[in-house]
Design an enzyme around this catalytic site. Structure first.
Site, short mmCIF file in Angstrom:
data_model
loop_
_atom_site.label_atom_id
_atom_site.label_comp_id
_atom_site.label_asym_id
_atom_site.label_seq_id
_atom_site.Cartn_x
_atom_site.Cartn_y
_atom_site.Cartn_z
N CYS A 86 8.76 5.35 -7.14
CA CYS A 86 7.73 4.71 -7.27
C CYS A 86 7.84 4.28 -8.54
O CYS A 86 8.61 4.83 -9.44
CB CYS A 86 6.95 5.41 -7.00
SG CYS A 86 6.34 6.85 -8.09
N GLU A 121 12.78 12.21 -7.04
CA GLU A 121 12.98 11.97 -7.91
C GLU A 121 11.95 13.37 -9.15
O GLU A 121 13.43 13.55 -9.95
CB GLU A 121 12.87 10.89 -8.31
CG GLU A 121 12.87 9.48 -7.34
CD GLU A 121 12.24 9.30 -7.08
OE1 GLU A 121 11.43 9.98 -5.78
OE2 GLU A 121 12.13 7.57 -6.36
N CYS A 157 8.49 7.45 -10.98
CA CYS A 157 9.71 7.59 -11.22
C CYS A 157 10.55 6.91 -11.59
O CYS A 157 11.46 7.41 -11.90
CB CYS A 157 9.73 8.31 -10.29
SG CYS A 157 9.12 9.38 -8.80
N ASN A 160 10.29 15.96 -2.18
CA ASN A 160 8.88 15.60 -1.86
C ASN A 160 8.16 17.32 -1.66
O ASN A 160 8.37 17.61 -0.65
CB ASN A 160 8.65 14.21 -1.79
CG ASN A 160 8.08 14.37 -0.25
OD1 ASN A 160 9.40 14.53 0.03
ND2 ASN A 160 7.70 13.56 0.68
N CYS A 182 7.03 13.88 -6.27
CA CYS A 182 8.10 12.88 -5.59
C CYS A 182 9.42 13.44 -5.65
O CYS A 182 9.38 14.49 -6.64
CB CYS A 182 8.03 11.66 -6.46
SG CYS A 182 7.07 10.44 -6.40
N GLU A 200 4.10 18.29 -0.95
CA GLU A 200 2.69 17.34 -1.27
C GLU A 200 2.20 18.61 -1.38
O GLU A 200 3.00 19.60 -1.27
CB GLU A 200 2.88 16.85 -0.28
CG GLU A 200 4.02 15.42 0.01
CD GLU A 200 3.41 14.48 0.53
OE1 GLU A 200 2.83 15.27 2.47
OE2 GLU A 200 4.20 13.26 1.16
N1 THU Z 1 7.94 9.75 -2.55
C1 THU Z 1 8.88 9.83 -2.94
O1 THU Z 1 9.57 11.15 -2.93
N2 THU Z 1 9.47 9.02 -4.13
C2 THU Z 1 9.20 7.60 -4.20
O2 THU Z 1 9.85 7.06 -4.83
C3 THU Z 1 8.25 7.17 -3.71
C4 THU Z 1 7.52 8.24 -2.47
C5 THU Z 1 7.21 10.73 -1.47
C6 THU Z 1 5.40 11.10 -2.03
C7 THU Z 1 4.99 11.48 -0.71
O3 THU Z 1 4.89 12.64 -0.81
C8 THU Z 1 5.65 10.84 0.05
O4 THU Z 1 6.97 9.90 -0.37
C9 THU Z 1 4.58 9.63 0.46
O5 THU Z 1 3.92 9.21 -0.82
#
Ligand code: THU
Length: 129
Positions: free
Chosen positions: A87, A56, A90, A43, A54, A45
């Site tokens: 999520c 994925e 994803c 991820n 994310c 941000e």
């Molecule tokens: N996140 C992912 O990278 N993949 C997911 O499937 C769920 C959430 C990350 C997004 C964000 O940077 C952190 O987790 C908290 O939500």
């Protein structure tokens, strides 16, 4: 090292490189493509929160950029006792590049604990128009 261990190791490395100064929640994803190659992502941000991506999405982008087209196995790892599942967005991303044989593995600090087909995670998905 078998392919699943390799996926776990790649996802762990990616998670350790995650850029997550806002959530402090690192995630790594690793893909074995149907042509036997390996890709990973984490991820990333952003101070403008919706711009973040994310793990994925990063792994899928790496797969596509390098010429593979389908996911054989994808493993999602977070250094947490509680398993995370992809999520909603994803799940749709994974569906785009899945086959009926694609397996989605979930792993936490206790190792790989669950696996799913995409139809379990995203039933009745939007797949044609
Ligand atoms: N996140 C992912 O990278 N993949 C997911 O499937 C769920 C959430 C990350 C997004 C964000 O940077 C952190 O987790 C908290 O939500």
């Amino acid at each position: 090292m078998n392919n699943l261990q390799k996926l776990l190791s790649l996802a762990q490395t990616a998670a350790s490189n995650a850029y997550c100064p806002y959530s402090h929640f690192s995630v790594g994803a690793a893909i074995e493509s149907t042509d036997g190659k390996f890709y990973s992502g984490c991820n990333v941000e952003n101070i403008s929160f919706p711009v973040g991506t994310c793990a994925e999405a990063g792994a899928i982008a790496a797969m596509i950029a390098n010429g593979s087209t389908k996911i054989q196995n994808i493993l999602i790892y977070a250094p947490s006792q509680k398993l995370i599942t992809p999520c909603g967005a994803c799940r749709q991303r994974i569906a785009e590049f899945s086959t009926p044989e694609t397996i989605i593995y979930l792993a936490g600090i206790d190792g790989i604990s669950k696996s799913y087909g995409i139809n379990e995670l995203l039933p009745s998905s939007f797949s044609e128009f």
